[in-house]
Design an enzyme around this catalytic site. Structure first.
Site, short mmCIF file in Angstrom:
data_model
loop_
_atom_site.label_atom_id
_atom_site.label_comp_id
_atom_site.label_asym_id
_atom_site.label_seq_id
_atom_site.Cartn_x
_atom_site.Cartn_y
_atom_site.Cartn_z
N ASP A 157 0.85 -1.17 0.00
CA ASP A 157 0.00 0.00 0.00
C ASP A 157 0.90 1.24 0.00
O ASP A 157 2.10 1.14 0.30
CB ASP A 157 -0.90 -0.04 1.24
N THR A 177 -0.32 4.91 1.09
CA THR A 177 -0.63 5.82 2.18
C THR A 177 -0.55 5.10 3.52
O THR A 177 -1.24 4.11 3.75
CB THR A 177 -2.04 6.41 2.00
N ASN A 190 -8.48 -1.36 4.44
CA ASN A 190 -8.62 -1.66 3.01
C ASN A 190 -7.50 -2.57 2.50
O ASN A 190 -7.53 -3.00 1.35
CB ASN A 190 -8.64 -0.37 2.20
N ASP A 191 -6.52 -2.87 3.34
CA ASP A 191 -5.43 -3.75 2.94
C ASP A 191 -5.61 -5.17 3.47
O ASP A 191 -4.78 -6.04 3.18
CB ASP A 191 -4.09 -3.19 3.45
#
Length: 1198
Positions: free
Chosen positions: A435, A437, A915-916
């Site tokens: 990822d 951010t 979200n990861d």
């Protein structure tokens, strides 16, 4: 300063606002009628407030008692054994033990044969039992906590486990929420409550929850409480809640902001009152309390392959013994009455004289011989290997956790090993999916630049004390908790009169920043000393929000004089340069991955209604109004838009995160149409999200562009160096981010992921046909050859939720996004002007240049289909770098799955946010970052750490060590057991295939469990082929794991050949030495026992690269322990080997035989090892020799 009737001080809603409010009530009544069909939905459940008996009349809801334990006293033994016997090897050893219980096959003592399996099962059962006992203890403590429950007309203490759905509970400040409750009232008159969700998702920011205004007026001390709630069935989505409250004849929509979940803590609020909707195992916290999917290391899967070969070899030697037995019996069939072990009758003078001996005939004796051989040679497949590997991995994890160089002092987090069975996979990683951010960047946002009405502002300076502090007439001075840099020119513009379009746009720009969010202002009092030594009261404002981006924008608005000072579910209060502005919040459309926008509908004090919108540029620019106020295209608005777009490109090229800000006025008709849709969607129990998006589309259109913001998210320390080291190590780094393409490319350059010599392949397609064409063109231009993937074995594909893969209407094409990028960026549908010459010359030049693939999420929607996945895979694997932008969480998992299922390479995914999670769980190894976005990624990961830069040390150092250790450990265990089995095999061949043994039963059992186990474990934990300094200095040494240098099929067969030679020497040297002596077979068995233990330990000592004190103790102490055990066994009079060791040890022949056996057995191995290191040294060996020379020359400790 006035706008929309803005007064100098706080203003109440006018009569116009009252008329619109009454109109909205009529609209609400209308929308309730439209929603009746949804209330009868069978998938919903009804909770009757303060009536648990009626709520649970059908006993369909669970109580609030939780149980996280696996076992009870009754189920522990059968359930634990059932789980343990999922290992096929355990079934094998159970079958061996069962065979040994049969009288014809009882080679070992019946008790002795059960000992290894019982030991392994007992150790595992004790460990599991202790862990489950701790869970039981934690459950009892949790279930017996108390909360205030309304019963018998007042609130009384009640244990958590006895709380039921429908009961009304009261929670006080700093208490933990016992179950999922819908808020009915709080100590704050506005109905707001602050909760800490760290126990649920790990996020440290306070979250705001609201009680509906319709219920806040109730008497919370005496009741009564009435009403009903129809809500969705229990589910694990902690970010959504859909329900309606029936109260006083009204139907009130409830959402995620109205529910407080079990495990949260109440903060900054005296008390709250709520009704239980989900209890016990049905709470969202318990539904989410699942462990990460179990993963098995690749080396262990290879080990199973070798175990199969050993099984075949075991079958062969058992068949040899059985066939030899049958042939021998047939050859001596006439002598069976006179042969010792095979005579058919006893010839004694006792009572057994003439009785039949144990003889079953040649065919049956052959079968019995085969199974007896299986029992004798059972340790060919080592049961001890499983325990040894678990202990070694545990020791490795201990040292990884204790590595001070992977401790993050900033967050106070140390390295975590959350999975103990894939340590060695860290040494074979070929792909890293990261990822951006919060993983590559710090996720600490800072407002840097702004484009307002087409003008760029970025000359930031620190605000002075007078600007930081905001004084309101009749109230305390306010001060931000942190300093914010401001642009003096923009600040001066805000203090001018609101005349002209630019001033109005600037005013609405900062109003949007302050209003369009879910940030909560937290005020605290402090005192400051003035120049006259007077202490003044100052109110320090700290902003708490779920998104660092929103916090940065609200803080920036406050620095420019637009300070958010109060927020409730129905209104917000903004201090505009000392003037208190109270705005009514009519509706809020939160950000989602489909719209990529957020909007809030506001009513001003003069009754005017506006919608403020902010969102990603790709979604905002398509909904802007191209017309000016006269109904035709305006030159001013067009110039503003073009200037803003140029500014956005500039911001993105600097790696800044951008948002577009816009607004519009709503007419009465537009507001009424939206309100009907919004109320209908808000009270819907099915497809609420989709209906809310439809309602949002009514107002998120024809917007007036106000400007854009640019927020900086700095790279973490050491990111460029880490990526460069990983690249040198042969690891491909792919970045999967939700940011826009330009921002991701800029971060790629600053992190050294992208370099200037790379050719960028940009794939941005708006349809399946275009994506197919772009992929084909890119492969043709860069000479990427297609591979026959049809012959590959693909695993079953995951099905992804289409909601995450929706195609936005406002997509850009590759041509739009790569314009003006210069010749280095070669989009698949963009020509390069300076590329001349023949096609062959172009392909030749491009083939020699590194490639970087840049693709957006919209293209992945079409590509992640079976017919295009292969094209993407071939192109992506030909590139050195892959950068995926604007991707949804499940698209991240899809990319990982794409590589994982088409190669045998190991994959690692690293991220810090919720979200990861899907990506982390999909990869072979998942790493979570303890960052700003909570701990969901950490909780779903196999390993966790504080900074991305620690990945370099984790892989290049610990990964290399772990792989080298475990690889050698497996081969050594195979060798150690095989040499023992082959020694027994040679003996059986010399004893008429009789499956008799010269070793005692206890010696055979202790060989793997006591005599040789400790050195293996110590070496597996502590041995180091190279120092950490060397491994970090030369990252290419990591590629030894890619080449499987420490464990492969070739090494396995070489080890087996060496084992064969050593077993021959081990057996025949003592036989040759004592061929003319009078010692019995038990004496030679004691010699073999000592000789094989000495041999395998000296063999291990030859391969140790790092000697420490504990290694010496383990190696030589193991030999001493073996002698002690043999002495003890030989002192037992009932054993046939009684006193044998004392007769043997008195002779020099005994000691010289052991020495000669060890030397001759290891001599070929020593010669081959020396020759190989001299003439064909590996990279590891060269680096090790350099270390030794450096140590001798300079005295540098390695």
């Amino acid at each position: 300063m006035e706008l929309q009737g803005l007064p100098k001080r706080e203003v109440s809603t006018t009569s116009t606002g009252q008329d619109k409010f009454s109109k909205s009530q009529r609209i609400r009544h209308k929308s309730v009628q439209l929603e009746d069909s949804f209330m009868s939905d069978e998938n919903s459940r009804v909770i009757y407030v303060n009536d648990p008996r009626k709520t649970n009349d059908k006993y369909e809801f669970s109580g609030n008692e939780i149980r996280t334990s696996k076992y009870t006293v009754i189920t522990f033994l059968p359930k634990n054994l059932f789980i343990q016997f999922h290992r096929v090897a355990y079934l094998y050893f159970l079958a061996i033990a069962a065979l040994n219980q049969l009288p014809p096959l009882a080679v070992f003592g019946r008790t002795v044969s059960l000992f290894p399996l019982l030991f392994v099962l007992s150790v595992t059962a004790i460990k599991d039992g202790y862990e489950d006992w701790r869970r039981h203890r934690s459950d009892r403590k949790e279930n017996n906590r108390e909360a205030q429950v309304f019963q018998s007309g007042c609130f009384q203490a009640k244990k958590w486990k006895n709380i039921r759905a429908g009961e009304v509970v009261r929670i006080h400040s700093n208490e933990t929420i016992p179950c999922d409750i819908v808020l009915l009232g709080t100590s704050d008159p506005s109905g707001v409550a602050y909760v800490l969700t760290m126990n649920l998702d790990g996020e440290s920011n306070l979250k705001t929850r609201y009680a509906r205004q319709e219920t806040t007026f109730m008497d919370w001390e005496h009741g009564p409480f009435t009403g009903s709630i129809r809500c969705e069935q229990p589910n694990r989505n902690i970010y959504e809640f859909t329900a309606n409250l029936e109260f006083n004849g009204q139907r009130i929509p409830l959402g995620q902001s109205n529910i407080v979940l079990r495990g949260c803590q109440l903060k900054n609020t005296d008390w709250i009152v709520g009704v239980v909707v989900y209890a016990g195992q049905e709470t969202k916290a318990m539904l989410n309390s699942t462990v990460s999917p179990s993963k098995r290391s690749k080396l262990e899967s290879y080990m199973n392959r070798e175990t199969l070969w050993l099984s075949v070899f075991l079958f062969v030697i058992c068949a040899v013994v059985a066939i030899g037995m049958g042939l021998w019996l047939k050859r001596h069939s006439n002598q069976l009455d006179t042969l010792p072990y095979y005579r058919r009758r006893y010839f004694t003078n006792g009572r057994d004289n003439g009785k039949k001996y144990r003889y079953y005939g040649i065919p049956m004796e052959t079968i019995v011989s085969f199974f007896s051989s299986v029992i004798v040679f059972q340790i060919m497949i080592p049961i001890s290997l499983y325990i040894t590997m678990e202990l070694v991995r545990l020791g490795q994890s201990y040292f990884m956790i204790g590595d001070a160089q992977m401790y993050d002092s900033g967050s106070g987090s140390r390295f975590q090993c959350r999975s103990l069975n894939i340590n060695e996979d860290l040494g074979q990683i070929r792909y890293v999916f990261s990822d951006k951010t919060g993983t590559l960047t710090e996720n600490k946002m800072e407002f840097r630049r702004a484009s307002v009405y087409g003008k760029d502002y970025g000359n930031l300076r620190k605000t002075s004390q007078s600007l930081q502090e905001i004084s309101v007439s009749g109230g305390p001075r306010r001060k931000l908790s942190s300093e914010i840099n401001v642009d003096p020119e923009l600040l001066a513009l805000l203090h001018k009169d609101l005349v002209g379009e630019e001033q109005i746009a600037v005013h609405e720009f900062f109003l949007t920043l302050a209003a369009c969010n879910t940030v909560i202002p937290i005020a605290s009092r402090s005192s400051s000393s003035s120049a006259n030594d007077l202490h003044d009261e100052i109110e320090v404002i700290d902003y708490q929000g779920e998104s660092p981006d929103e916090q940065a924008l609200v803080a920036a608005a406050s620095a420019y004089g637009y300070t958010l000072i109060e927020r409730t579910s129905g209104h917000i209060v903004i201090d505009v340069n000392g003037d208190r502005l109270r705005l009514e919040v009519l509706g809020l459309h939160e950000f989602d991955s489909v719209r990529k926008r957020m909007s809030v509908v506001i009513r001003f004090p003069n009754g005017a209604v506006k919608v403020f919108v902010k969102g990603a540029d790709i979604s905002m620019l398509s909904v802007l109004d191209e017309l000016n106020g006269h109904g035709h295209k305006g030159d001013g608005s067009t110039k503003v838009r073009h200037a803003t777009e140029n500014h956005l490109t500039d911001y993105s090229s600097q790696g800044l995160r951008t948002l577009v800000i816009a607004a519009r006025d709503l007419s009465d008709g537009e507001f009424e149409e939206w309100w009907i849709k919004y109320e209908e969607a808000s009270t819907s129990l099915s497809e609420r999200s989709a209906k809310l998006r439809q309602a949002a589309a009514l107002i998120e259109c024809n917007l007036s562009l106000l400007g854009a913001t640019a927020i900086e998210d700095k790279l973490q320390d050491g990111v460029p160096e880490t990526i460069e080291s990983l690249r040198q190590a042969g690891i491909k780094v792919w970045v999967l981010t939700g940011d826009k393409q330009e921002t991701a490319i800029s971060i790629g350059f600053s992190s050294k992921l992208l370099t200037q010599d790379m050719h960028q392949i940009i794939i941005n397609g708006a349809s399946e046909r275009e994506c197919r064409s772009l992929l084909a063109d890119a492969k043709a231009k860069y000479g990427v050859k297609s591979t026959n993937c049809a012959s590959r074995t693909l695993k079953s594909k995951k099905k992804f939720n289409n909601d995450y893969l929706e195609t936005p209407d406002d997509t850009k094409t590759s041509r739009d996004l790569v314009a003006n990028r210069g010749p280095q960026v070669l989009g698949s549908n963009v020509a390069v002007a300076d590329m001349t010459g023949s096609c062959g010359e172009i392909l030749t030049s491009l083939a020699n240049a590194p490639l970087a693939l840049i693709i957006d999420g919209n293209s992945l929607v079409y590509i992640l289909e079976k017919d295009l996945e292969t094209e993407l895979f071939e192109l992506a694997t030909a590139c050195r770098v892959v950068l995926c932008c604007r991707v949804a969480p499940l698209q991240k998992a899809g990319i990982v799955d794409l590589v994982k299922n088409r190669t045998s390479d190991m994959t690692l995914a690293i991220g810090d946010g919720a979200n990861d999670v899907s990506m982390i769980q999909m990869a072979d190894v998942g790493v979570g970052i303890c960052g700003q976005e909570g701990r969901q990624a950490v909780m779903a990961s196999d390993f966790a750490m504080g900074q991305f830069r620690f990945l370099k040390r984790l892989l290049l150092v610990h990964g290399h060590w772990n792989y080298q250790r475990v690889g050698y450990l497996v081969l050594y265990n195979f060798y150690r057991n095989a040499v023992f089995v082959l020694m027994l095999f040679w003996y059986i061949l010399c004893t008429a295939f009789s499956t008799t043994s010269a070793l005692t039963d206890w010696s055979s059992v202790f060989y793997s469990l006591i005599y040789t186990s400790v050195p293996t474990i110590v070496v597996g934990i502590l041995d180091k082929d190279l120092s950490h300094k060397t491994l970090l200095q030369y990252p290419k040494l990591y590629s030894a794991g890619h080449r499987h240098e420490s464990y492969n099929l070739h090494l396995f067969w070489l080890t087996m050949v060496d084992t064969l030679w050593q077993s021959v020497v081990l057996f025949y040297i003592p036989i040759f030495t004592y061929r003319n002596s009078t010692i019995d077979i038990w004496s030679i068995g004691s010699l073999w026992t000592i000789a094989v233990v000495v041999l395998v330990n000296v063999h291990l000592a030859m391969d140790i690269r790092r000697w420490v004190l504990i290694t010496h103790i383990a190696i030589w102490g193991s030999i001493i322990i073996t002698y002690v055990c043999i002495v003890i066994i030989d002192l037992i009079p009932n054993f046939p080997n009684y006193w044998t060791i004392f007769h043997l040890a008195c002779s020099w022949t005994y000691w010289l035989t052991i020495l000669l056996t060890t030397i001759l057995a290891l001599l070929p191995r020593f010669i081959c090892k020396v020759s190989w290191q001299i003439f064909w040294p590996s990279d590891i060996q060269i680096a090790r020799e350099a270390e030794i020379l450096r140590t001798r020359r300079f005295g540098i400790e390695i």
